[in-house]
Every structure is written in structure tokens, then in C-alpha cells.
Motif scaffolding. Sequence first.
Motif, PDB file in Angstrom:
ATOM      1  N   PHE A  47      -6.300  -0.828  -1.088  1.00  0.00           N
ATOM      2  CA  PHE A  47      -5.797  -2.168  -1.381  1.00  0.00           C
ATOM      3  C   PHE A  47      -6.354  -3.097  -0.326  1.00  0.00           C
ATOM      4  O   PHE A  47      -6.955  -2.660   0.644  1.00  0.00           O
ATOM      5  CB  PHE A  47      -4.262  -2.206  -1.424  1.00  0.00           C
ATOM      6  CG  PHE A  47      -3.582  -1.724  -0.176  1.00  0.00           C
ATOM      7  CD1 PHE A  47      -3.370  -2.575   0.897  1.00  0.00           C
ATOM      8  CD2 PHE A  47      -3.144  -0.416  -0.082  1.00  0.00           C
ATOM      9  CE1 PHE A  47      -2.733  -2.127   2.050  1.00  0.00           C
ATOM     10  CE2 PHE A  47      -2.504   0.042   1.062  1.00  0.00           C
ATOM     11  CZ  PHE A  47      -2.298  -0.826   2.129  1.00  0.00           C
ATOM     12  N   GLY A  48      -6.164  -4.363  -0.519  1.00  0.00           N
ATOM     13  CA  GLY A  48      -6.652  -5.305   0.472  1.00  0.00           C
ATOM     14  C   GLY A  48      -6.723  -6.713  -0.046  1.00  0.00           C
ATOM     15  O   GLY A  48      -5.942  -7.120  -0.904  1.00  0.00           O
ATOM     16  N   ASN A  90       8.769   2.101  -6.165  1.00  0.00           N
ATOM     17  CA  ASN A  90       7.833   0.976  -6.187  1.00  0.00           C
ATOM     18  C   ASN A  90       7.438   0.604  -4.775  1.00  0.00           C
ATOM     19  O   ASN A  90       8.245   0.733  -3.845  1.00  0.00           O
ATOM     20  CB  ASN A  90       8.467  -0.249  -6.839  1.00  0.00           C
ATOM     21  CG  ASN A  90       8.751  -0.048  -8.304  1.00  0.00           C
ATOM     22  OD1 ASN A  90       8.081   0.731  -8.970  1.00  0.00           O
ATOM     23  ND2 ASN A  90       9.747  -0.736  -8.805  1.00  0.00           N
ATOM     24  N   ASP A  91       6.206   0.114  -4.628  1.00  0.00           N
ATOM     25  CA  ASP A  91       5.811  -0.445  -3.344  1.00  0.00           C
ATOM     26  C   ASP A  91       6.361  -1.874  -3.256  1.00  0.00           C
ATOM     27  O   ASP A  91       7.011  -2.352  -4.203  1.00  0.00           O
ATOM     28  CB  ASP A  91       4.295  -0.332  -3.128  1.00  0.00           C
ATOM     29  CG  ASP A  91       3.460  -1.312  -3.923  1.00  0.00           C
ATOM     30  OD1 ASP A  91       4.009  -2.197  -4.618  1.00  0.00           O
ATOM     31  OD2 ASP A  91       2.218  -1.198  -3.849  1.00  0.00           O
ATOM     32  N   PRO A  92       6.169  -2.576  -2.150  1.00  0.00           N
ATOM     33  CA  PRO A  92       6.771  -3.906  -1.991  1.00  0.00           C
ATOM     34  C   PRO A  92       6.354  -4.931  -3.048  1.00  0.00           C
ATOM     35  O   PRO A  92       7.069  -5.891  -3.290  1.00  0.00           O
ATOM     36  CB  PRO A  92       6.306  -4.346  -0.609  1.00  0.00           C
ATOM     37  CG  PRO A  92       6.047  -3.084   0.131  1.00  0.00           C
ATOM     38  CD  PRO A  92       5.533  -2.127  -0.907  1.00  0.00           C
ATOM     39  N   ARG A 112       2.132  -6.067   4.919  1.00  0.00           N
ATOM     40  CA  ARG A 112       3.386  -5.486   4.406  1.00  0.00           C
ATOM     41  C   ARG A 112       3.097  -4.179   3.671  1.00  0.00           C
ATOM     42  O   ARG A 112       3.808  -3.186   3.845  1.00  0.00           O
ATOM     43  CB  ARG A 112       4.063  -6.497   3.479  1.00  0.00           C
ATOM     44  CG  ARG A 112       5.355  -5.990   2.866  1.00  0.00           C
ATOM     45  CD  ARG A 112       5.970  -7.012   1.959  1.00  0.00           C
ATOM     46  NE  ARG A 112       5.100  -7.168   0.777  1.00  0.00           N
ATOM     47  CZ  ARG A 112       5.334  -8.018  -0.205  1.00  0.00           C
ATOM     48  NH1 ARG A 112       6.371  -8.822  -0.151  1.00  0.00           N
ATOM     49  NH2 ARG A 112       4.511  -8.089  -1.239  1.00  0.00           N
ATOM     50  N   SER A 113       2.039  -4.151   2.879  1.00  0.00           N
ATOM     51  CA  SER A 113       1.676  -2.934   2.148  1.00  0.00           C
ATOM     52  C   SER A 113       1.230  -1.836   3.107  1.00  0.00           C
ATOM     53  O   SER A 113       1.576  -0.669   2.931  1.00  0.00           O
ATOM     54  CB  SER A 113       0.570  -3.234   1.137  1.00  0.00           C
ATOM     55  OG  SER A 113       1.065  -4.098   0.147  1.00  0.00           O
ATOM     56  N   PRO A 162      -3.415  -3.579  -6.604  1.00  0.00           N
ATOM     57  CA  PRO A 162      -3.338  -4.974  -6.181  1.00  0.00           C
ATOM     58  C   PRO A 162      -2.070  -5.252  -5.377  1.00  0.00           C
ATOM     59  O   PRO A 162      -0.979  -4.840  -5.768  1.00  0.00           O
ATOM     60  CB  PRO A 162      -3.329  -5.731  -7.507  1.00  0.00           C
ATOM     61  CG  PRO A 162      -2.694  -4.785  -8.475  1.00  0.00           C
ATOM     62  CD  PRO A 162      -3.070  -3.405  -8.011  1.00  0.00           C
ATOM     63  N   VAL A 163      -2.235  -5.935  -4.254  1.00  0.00           N
ATOM     64  CA  VAL A 163      -1.093  -6.291  -3.413  1.00  0.00           C
ATOM     65  C   VAL A 163      -1.197  -7.756  -3.003  1.00  0.00           C
ATOM     66  O   VAL A 163      -2.280  -8.330  -2.980  1.00  0.00           O
ATOM     67  CB  VAL A 163      -1.001  -5.394  -2.150  1.00  0.00           C
ATOM     68  CG1 VAL A 163      -0.876  -3.919  -2.533  1.00  0.00           C
ATOM     69  CG2 VAL A 163      -2.164  -5.617  -1.218  1.00  0.00           C
ATOM     70  N   ALA A 164      -0.061  -8.352  -2.670  1.00  0.00           N
ATOM     71  CA  ALA A 164      -0.026  -9.749  -2.255  1.00  0.00           C
ATOM     72  C   ALA A 164      -0.135  -9.895  -0.735  1.00  0.00           C
ATOM     73  O   ALA A 164      -0.733 -10.843  -0.239  1.00  0.00           O
ATOM     74  CB  ALA A 164       1.264 -10.416  -2.746  1.00  0.00           C
ATOM     75  N   ASP A 165       0.457  -8.956  -0.007  1.00  0.00           N
ATOM     76  CA  ASP A 165       0.523  -9.042   1.449  1.00  0.00           C
ATOM     77  C   ASP A 165      -0.003  -7.729   2.026  1.00  0.00           C
ATOM     78  O   ASP A 165       0.681  -6.699   1.988  1.00  0.00           O
ATOM     79  CB  ASP A 165       1.968  -9.289   1.870  1.00  0.00           C
ATOM     80  CG  ASP A 165       2.147  -9.473   3.366  1.00  0.00           C
ATOM     81  OD1 ASP A 165       1.438  -8.812   4.157  1.00  0.00           O
ATOM     82  OD2 ASP A 165       3.027 -10.267   3.750  1.00  0.00           O
ATOM     83  N   VAL A 166      -1.209  -7.771   2.561  1.00  0.00           N
ATOM     84  CA  VAL A 166      -1.882  -6.550   3.030  1.00  0.00           C
ATOM     85  C   VAL A 166      -1.102  -5.887   4.164  1.00  0.00           C
ATOM     86  O   VAL A 166      -0.912  -4.667   4.168  1.00  0.00           O
ATOM     87  CB  VAL A 166      -3.337  -6.849   3.460  1.00  0.00           C
ATOM     88  CG1 VAL A 166      -4.006  -5.591   4.003  1.00  0.00           C
ATOM     89  CG2 VAL A 166      -4.134  -7.409   2.293  1.00  0.00           C
TER      90      VAL A 166
END
Length: 140
Positions: free
Chosen positions: A53-54, A120-122, A15-16, A9-13
Motif C-alpha cells: 500500500f502507499g 477490517n483495516d483502518p 496509520r495503515s 488502497p489506503v487513505a493514510d499510509v
Amino acid sequence: MNLEVEIIPVADVERSKEFYERLGWRLDDDVAPANDVRIVQFTPPGSGCSVTFGKGITAAAPGSAAGGLIVSDIETAHDELVGRGIEASEVWHGPPFPSEARLRGPDPKRTSYGSFFSFNDPDGNTWLVQEVTTRLPGRT
């Protein structure tokens, strides 16, 4: 059965996507098959498992995932990531959990499955990197 895709799970596609490109992972796909859905997939070099992710693909909270990566040389892998501008922990040996049990530096005997670092990722999704030089029987 083969594990071939892990969804994080990511907040900003965007940026990831930039982060995983900076890691040097291969971009496999970036599609938007429906309104409010975007799917981005990356594969680490030499891996049979990809990361997806997305937007609109998981209800999990950004930063709640943890994954494992295997390398054959922990110090080389650490130096490569740091050289790509990735903030990573120091290399340690001993058990990966709890953090209080960790000992500085790689395993003195370079025992397979014995040395680690993490990053860690962003969004805060954690990647635990482990050195494996000789696999346990039955593993490829």
C-alpha cells in the motif's frame, strides 16, 4: 505464476503502517522512489504473498479491497488478533457469504475450509480469515 503481492488502497499510509505492524506482519519495505509516491510492503508470518500500500500506486478507493488469509487453527488466530487489539468478528462456520447464512462458532467437525472470521483495516479493507487443516489436492 505465483501470486506474491496484493495492492490495497489506503487513505493514510502511516496509520495503515501502524495497523499492519500491530498485526505482527513483517515490514519488508518502505520507500519513496519519486515525488508523490510511497510504497510500503508487509508480509504475514509464513506467507508467500505480501501486501503493498502507499501513496500514488493505485486509483482504487480506500477500503474497497478484500483479501483472504489462511490459518491452521481459527480460534488461536482469532484470539491472537484480538489480543493485539484488533477488532474482529466472531468465529463462524457455514458459507462466508451471505452473512445471513453464517452459523456461530467454528465448524463442529472442524472441517477444513469451513470456519471463518473477519476483520477490517483502518480504511475498511476486509480480511476474511479461513481455517484450512487439510488442503485440496494440488494446493501447497
